[in-house]
Design a protein around this motif. Structure first.
Motif, PDB file in Angstrom:
ATOM      1  N   ASP A  78      -9.739  -4.282   0.727  1.00  9.99           N
ATOM      2  CA  ASP A  78      -9.068  -3.016   1.007  1.00  9.99           C
ATOM      3  C   ASP A  78      -8.781  -2.857   2.492  1.00  9.99           C
ATOM      4  O   ASP A  78      -7.711  -2.367   2.889  1.00  9.99           O
ATOM      5  CB  ASP A  78      -9.910  -1.845   0.510  1.00  9.99           C
ATOM      6  N   VAL A  79      -9.733  -3.270   3.311  1.00  4.98           N
ATOM      7  CA  VAL A  79      -9.518  -3.205   4.765  1.00  4.98           C
ATOM      8  C   VAL A  79      -8.342  -4.088   5.160  1.00  4.98           C
ATOM      9  O   VAL A  79      -7.496  -3.698   5.974  1.00  4.98           O
ATOM     10  CB  VAL A  79     -10.798  -3.616   5.524  1.00  4.98           C
ATOM     11  N   GLN A  80      -8.263  -5.265   4.562  1.00  6.85           N
ATOM     12  CA  GLN A  80      -7.164  -6.176   4.884  1.00  6.85           C
ATOM     13  C   GLN A  80      -5.813  -5.601   4.473  1.00  6.85           C
ATOM     14  O   GLN A  80      -4.808  -5.817   5.151  1.00  6.85           O
ATOM     15  CB  GLN A  80      -7.391  -7.530   4.216  1.00  6.85           C
ATOM     16  N   LYS A  81      -5.776  -4.861   3.387  1.00  6.01           N
ATOM     17  CA  LYS A  81      -4.529  -4.196   2.992  1.00  6.01           C
ATOM     18  C   LYS A  81      -4.127  -3.160   4.034  1.00  6.01           C
ATOM     19  O   LYS A  81      -2.957  -3.067   4.427  1.00  6.01           O
ATOM     20  CB  LYS A  81      -4.697  -3.519   1.630  1.00  6.01           C
ATOM     21  N   ILE A  82      -5.101  -2.378   4.503  1.00  4.68           N
ATOM     22  CA  ILE A  82      -4.828  -1.295   5.448  1.00  4.68           C
ATOM     23  C   ILE A  82      -4.361  -1.822   6.792  1.00  4.68           C
ATOM     24  O   ILE A  82      -3.400  -1.299   7.383  1.00  4.68           O
ATOM     25  CB  ILE A  82      -6.087  -0.416   5.627  1.00  4.68           C
ATOM     26  N   ILE A  83      -5.016  -2.840   7.310  1.00  5.18           N
ATOM     27  CA  ILE A  83      -4.724  -3.286   8.678  1.00  5.18           C
ATOM     28  C   ILE A  83      -3.491  -4.184   8.774  1.00  5.18           C
ATOM     29  O   ILE A  83      -3.078  -4.536   9.878  1.00  5.18           O
ATOM     30  CB  ILE A  83      -5.932  -3.974   9.340  1.00  5.18           C
ATOM     31  N   GLY A  84      -2.890  -4.517   7.626  1.00  6.06           N
ATOM     32  CA  GLY A  84      -1.673  -5.316   7.727  1.00  6.06           C
ATOM     33  C   GLY A  84      -1.095  -5.828   6.426  1.00  6.06           C
ATOM     34  O   GLY A  84       0.108  -6.051   6.324  1.00  6.06           O
ATOM     35  N   GLY A  85      -1.928  -6.017   5.436  1.00  3.92           N
ATOM     36  CA  GLY A  85      -1.453  -6.618   4.196  1.00  3.92           C
ATOM     37  C   GLY A  85      -0.373  -5.815   3.499  1.00  3.92           C
ATOM     38  O   GLY A  85       0.616  -6.372   2.996  1.00  3.92           O
ATOM     39  N   HIS A  98      -8.316  10.172   8.556  1.00  2.00           N
ATOM     40  CA  HIS A  98      -6.899  10.213   8.180  1.00  2.00           C
ATOM     41  C   HIS A  98      -6.535   8.989   7.337  1.00  2.00           C
ATOM     42  O   HIS A  98      -5.820   9.107   6.327  1.00  2.00           O
ATOM     43  CB  HIS A  98      -6.013  10.280   9.426  1.00  2.00           C
ATOM     44  N   ILE A  99      -6.995   7.825   7.751  1.00  2.00           N
ATOM     45  CA  ILE A  99      -6.693   6.603   6.998  1.00  2.00           C
ATOM     46  C   ILE A  99      -7.261   6.697   5.591  1.00  2.00           C
ATOM     47  O   ILE A  99      -6.568   6.395   4.602  1.00  2.00           O
ATOM     48  CB  ILE A  99      -7.252   5.365   7.731  1.00  2.00           C
ATOM     49  N   GLU A 100      -8.516   7.126   5.484  1.00  2.00           N
ATOM     50  CA  GLU A 100      -9.131   7.223   4.160  1.00  2.00           C
ATOM     51  C   GLU A 100      -8.447   8.285   3.309  1.00  2.00           C
ATOM     52  O   GLU A 100      -8.294   8.113   2.086  1.00  2.00           O
ATOM     53  CB  GLU A 100     -10.622   7.510   4.293  1.00  2.00           C
ATOM     54  N   HIS A 101      -8.008   9.376   3.933  1.00  2.00           N
ATOM     55  CA  HIS A 101      -7.326  10.422   3.175  1.00  2.00           C
ATOM     56  C   HIS A 101      -6.012   9.902   2.598  1.00  2.00           C
ATOM     57  O   HIS A 101      -5.710  10.129   1.412  1.00  2.00           O
ATOM     58  CB  HIS A 101      -7.057  11.643   4.056  1.00  2.00           C
ATOM     59  N   VAL A 102      -5.236   9.204   3.424  1.00  2.00           N
ATOM     60  CA  VAL A 102      -3.981   8.637   2.925  1.00  2.00           C
ATOM     61  C   VAL A 102      -4.257   7.652   1.802  1.00  2.00           C
ATOM     62  O   VAL A 102      -3.545   7.639   0.781  1.00  2.00           O
ATOM     63  CB  VAL A 102      -3.191   7.965   4.063  1.00  2.00           C
ATOM     64  N   ALA A 103      -5.285   6.839   1.956  1.00  2.00           N
ATOM     65  CA  ALA A 103      -5.631   5.868   0.913  1.00  2.00           C
ATOM     66  C   ALA A 103      -6.026   6.557  -0.387  1.00  2.00           C
ATOM     67  O   ALA A 103      -5.655   6.116  -1.483  1.00  2.00           O
ATOM     68  CB  ALA A 103      -6.759   4.962   1.398  1.00  2.00           C
ATOM     69  N   GLU A 104      -6.771   7.648  -0.277  1.00  2.51           N
ATOM     70  CA  GLU A 104      -7.215   8.365  -1.478  1.00  2.51           C
ATOM     71  C   GLU A 104      -6.047   9.053  -2.184  1.00  2.51           C
ATOM     72  O   GLU A 104      -5.973   9.068  -3.416  1.00  2.51           O
ATOM     73  CB  GLU A 104      -8.273   9.402  -1.096  1.00  2.51           C
ATOM     74  N   VAL A 105      -5.123   9.619  -1.401  1.00  2.00           N
ATOM     75  CA  VAL A 105      -4.017  10.382  -1.990  1.00  2.00           C
ATOM     76  C   VAL A 105      -2.882   9.470  -2.447  1.00  2.00           C
ATOM     77  O   VAL A 105      -2.354   9.613  -3.555  1.00  2.00           O
ATOM     78  CB  VAL A 105      -3.491  11.427  -0.984  1.00  2.00           C
ATOM     79  N   ALA A 106      -2.485   8.536  -1.588  1.00  2.00           N
ATOM     80  CA  ALA A 106      -1.342   7.668  -1.888  1.00  2.00           C
ATOM     81  C   ALA A 106      -1.744   6.408  -2.641  1.00  2.00           C
ATOM     82  O   ALA A 106      -0.932   5.816  -3.347  1.00  2.00           O
ATOM     83  CB  ALA A 106      -0.627   7.289  -0.589  1.00  2.00           C
ATOM     84  N   ILE A 126      -4.605   2.805  -2.246  1.00  2.00           N
ATOM     85  CA  ILE A 126      -4.989   1.801  -1.253  1.00  2.00           C
ATOM     86  C   ILE A 126      -3.855   0.832  -0.929  1.00  2.00           C
ATOM     87  O   ILE A 126      -3.820   0.234   0.147  1.00  2.00           O
ATOM     88  CB  ILE A 126      -6.246   1.024  -1.715  1.00  2.00           C
ATOM     89  N   ASP A 127      -2.881   0.697  -1.822  1.00  2.00           N
ATOM     90  CA  ASP A 127      -1.764  -0.213  -1.586  1.00  2.00           C
ATOM     91  C   ASP A 127      -0.639   0.417  -0.773  1.00  2.00           C
ATOM     92  O   ASP A 127       0.399  -0.217  -0.549  1.00  2.00           O
ATOM     93  CB  ASP A 127      -1.181  -0.698  -2.919  1.00  2.00           C
ATOM     94  N   HIS A 128      -0.862   1.653  -0.302  1.00  2.00           N
ATOM     95  CA  HIS A 128       0.236   2.389   0.335  1.00  2.00           C
ATOM     96  C   HIS A 128      -0.157   2.979   1.681  1.00  2.00           C
ATOM     97  O   HIS A 128       0.400   3.993   2.101  1.00  2.00           O
ATOM     98  CB  HIS A 128       0.729   3.487  -0.611  1.00  2.00           C
ATOM     99  N   CYS A 150       2.021   4.583   7.340  1.00  4.73           N
ATOM    100  CA  CYS A 150       1.255   3.969   8.422  1.00  4.73           C
ATOM    101  C   CYS A 150       0.727   5.070   9.331  1.00  4.73           C
ATOM    102  O   CYS A 150       1.501   5.818   9.934  1.00  4.73           O
ATOM    103  CB  CYS A 150       2.128   2.983   9.183  1.00  4.73           C
ATOM    104  N   VAL A 151      -0.577   5.165   9.417  1.00 10.36           N
ATOM    105  CA  VAL A 151      -1.236   6.295  10.074  1.00 10.36           C
ATOM    106  C   VAL A 151      -1.086   6.213  11.594  1.00 10.36           C
ATOM    107  O   VAL A 151      -1.341   5.174  12.216  1.00 10.36           O
ATOM    108  CB  VAL A 151      -2.720   6.362   9.679  1.00 10.36           C
ATOM    109  N   ASN A 152      -0.684   7.336  12.167  1.00 13.18           N
ATOM    110  CA  ASN A 152      -0.501   7.482  13.607  1.00 13.18           C
ATOM    111  C   ASN A 152      -1.863   7.665  14.282  1.00 13.18           C
ATOM    112  O   ASN A 152      -2.702   8.420  13.804  1.00 13.18           O
ATOM    113  CB  ASN A 152       0.382   8.720  13.854  1.00 13.18           C
TER     114      ASN A 152
END
Length: 340
Positions: free
Chosen positions: A322-329, A253-261, A263-265, A230-232
């Protein structure tokens, strides 16, 4: 203005220190203070699932740590009982989903570095009985369980008591939080963990080289457990010139985490501390971590700004799902899986 996608999505915040501000009031004011000061911000931000960390300031350590820990846990219970039409303090997946179905904010208690327990791992069970469902073993410095990221030079993993704490948390159903844990400690946990991990408030070290952020290897490690990073939103962790941090830096930062880890993480761990620290820290004093806690991404100094993140991600072309996964899903999936 809140986007329609934000309005119809589950929004989760895994780190807001509002309990510090609540517990600083006399107990008779706890419920009303939360209702008047924080509830409107959570509602304006569309927050449905809020993790509430118990963090003990240095002034209470070490002698008063356990007392203040219990005081803050009690504050969480009291504010929930006094605002039952709006929030529910949840202990398991069924209670989380029942709160969400009833249109209430699901609150989940967390411990940040387990202050006051020392090496008494048996007391983790006590915390669990009191409702704690997420916990970390260290903050910036050293504890009897592990070293925080501020002590990375020691190269220390978890102590034997720290290993016992990890095993006890997995047995009880307390989600292990690696945010603030030193690099060697993170590696140690990744070797030992048998359940998914969470980083409740950590950004990407590849974009901002600070010991509080996670490397790409660590991001992939958390993802491999099935966990979520969860991105600070804290400005000093997003950009080395903290007063120049922008929404675009956060989205990077959010997109970087999504690309590396994957989209589900990836999730959101805003760490909204500006209001809390401004209120609780005397104006005479400098923050000991070398960063300005009052620096914030414009518009994102509190929960009410969260729709900006949804709008920003949509503006970058991310699909709605994907946005819904990031913001809470993703966070909802993780917590309901581990707290089943």
């Amino acid at each position: 203005m809140t986007t329609s996608l934000h309005q119809r999505s589950l929004v989760a915040d895994t780190h807001n220190d509002l309990l510090m501000a609540v517990a600083a009031r006399p107990p008779a004011q706890w419920s009303a203070f939360f209702r008047e000061r924080w509830l409107p911000q959570l509602l304006d931000g569309g927050v449905n699932l809020q993790v509430l960390p118990v963090f003990i300031d240095d002034g209470y350590r070490p002698e008063g740590s356990l007392r203040q820990t219990l005081r803050m846990i009690e504050a969480a219970h009291v504010l929930a009982e006094g605002n039952q039409e709006h929030v529910r303090l949840c202990r398991d997946a069924a209670e989380i989903d029942a709160a969400l179905d009833a249109g209430r904010i699901a609150l989940v208690l967390a411990m940040e570095s387990m202050p006051g327990l020392d090496a008494s791992v048996e007391l983790i069970s006590t915390l669990h009985r009191l409702g704690v469902r997420v916990a970390s073993l260290a903050h910036w410095g050293r504890t009897p369980l592990a070293d925080g990221s501020g002590e990375d030079a020691t190269g220390s993993g978890l102590t034997s008591d720290g290993v016992a704490a990890l095993r006890e948390m997995e047995r009880l159903g307390i989600v292990f939080d690696i945010s603030h844990l030193g690099a060697s400690g993170v590696a140690h946990v990744l070797e030992l963990a048998t359940k998914p991990l969470i980083a409740t408030h950590s950004a990407a070290r590849a974009l901002r080289d600070h010991h509080r952020n996670l490397t790409d290897e660590q991001l992939r490690g958390v993802a491999a457990t099935g966990g979520v990073v969860c991105v600070n939103f804290f400005a000093g962790f997003l950009h080395e010139r903290e007063h120049e941090a922008t929404l675009d830096h956060l989205l990077d930062h959010i997109e970087h985490v999504a690309e590396v880890a994957g989209i589900d993480h990836v999730g959101m761990g805003p760490d909204f501390v500006r209001e809390v620290i401004t209120e609780l820290t005397p104006p005479c004093c400098e923050h000991s971590y070398g960063l300005d806690p009052t620096a914030a991404v414009p518009g994102l100094d509190g929960p009410a700004g969260l729709p900006m993140v949804t709008e920003g991600l949509l503006g970058r072309g991310l699909p709605d799902k994907d946005v819904q996964k990031i913001i809470g899903g993703n966070v909802h999936r993780l917590l309901t899986e581990l707290l089943a």
